[in-house]
Design a protein around this motif. Structure first.
Motif: not given
Length: 114
Positions: A10-33
């Motif tokens: 919540c604090e780093k990934i979903l807030s965008g504070l830490l940039d991660v390589p996105v694998y897949f994203e939809k309104e309710r789910v998030f997947a990253f490398h």
């Protein structure tokens, strides 16, 4: 996103504070490398809503769980097609370093110890 509980995702990934390589994203789910992968191909899948673990999912989260499982199936299917094998797991209790429900989906050579 308003979550009473703070955690790494919540604090780093979903807030965008830490940039991660996105694998897949939809309104309710998030997947990253994974940024420190355990396997050659390692994706982390999580709900955007804070849910502590698989055991704390409520009946009201059934649709979210189905969406997470559909997404895990899609990622695993991609890994199977490209790499011939896949693993999917979630941790609980002391094995769960970040108290935010997430699945690891991996394939290939193990790069570091668990």
């Amino acid at each position: 996103m308003s979550n009473a509980v703070c955690d790494f995702y919540c604090e780093k990934i979903l807030s965008g504070l830490l940039d991660v390589p996105v694998y897949f994203e939809k309104e309710r789910v998030f997947a990253f490398h994974h940024t420190n992968p355990l396997w050659e191909h390692h994706v982390v899948l999580l709900p955007k809503k804070h849910v502590e673990s698989l055991l704390t999912l409520g009946e009201e989260d059934n649709d979210l769980l189905l969406e997470l499982m559909r997404t895990a199936k899609m990622i695993a299917g991609d890994f199977m097609a490209r790499f011939g094998a896949a693993r999917i797991y979630t941790n609980l209790g002391d094995y769960q370093s970040s108290k935010h429900l997430h699945w690891h989906i991996g394939s290939g050579t193990q790069l570091r110890p668990y």
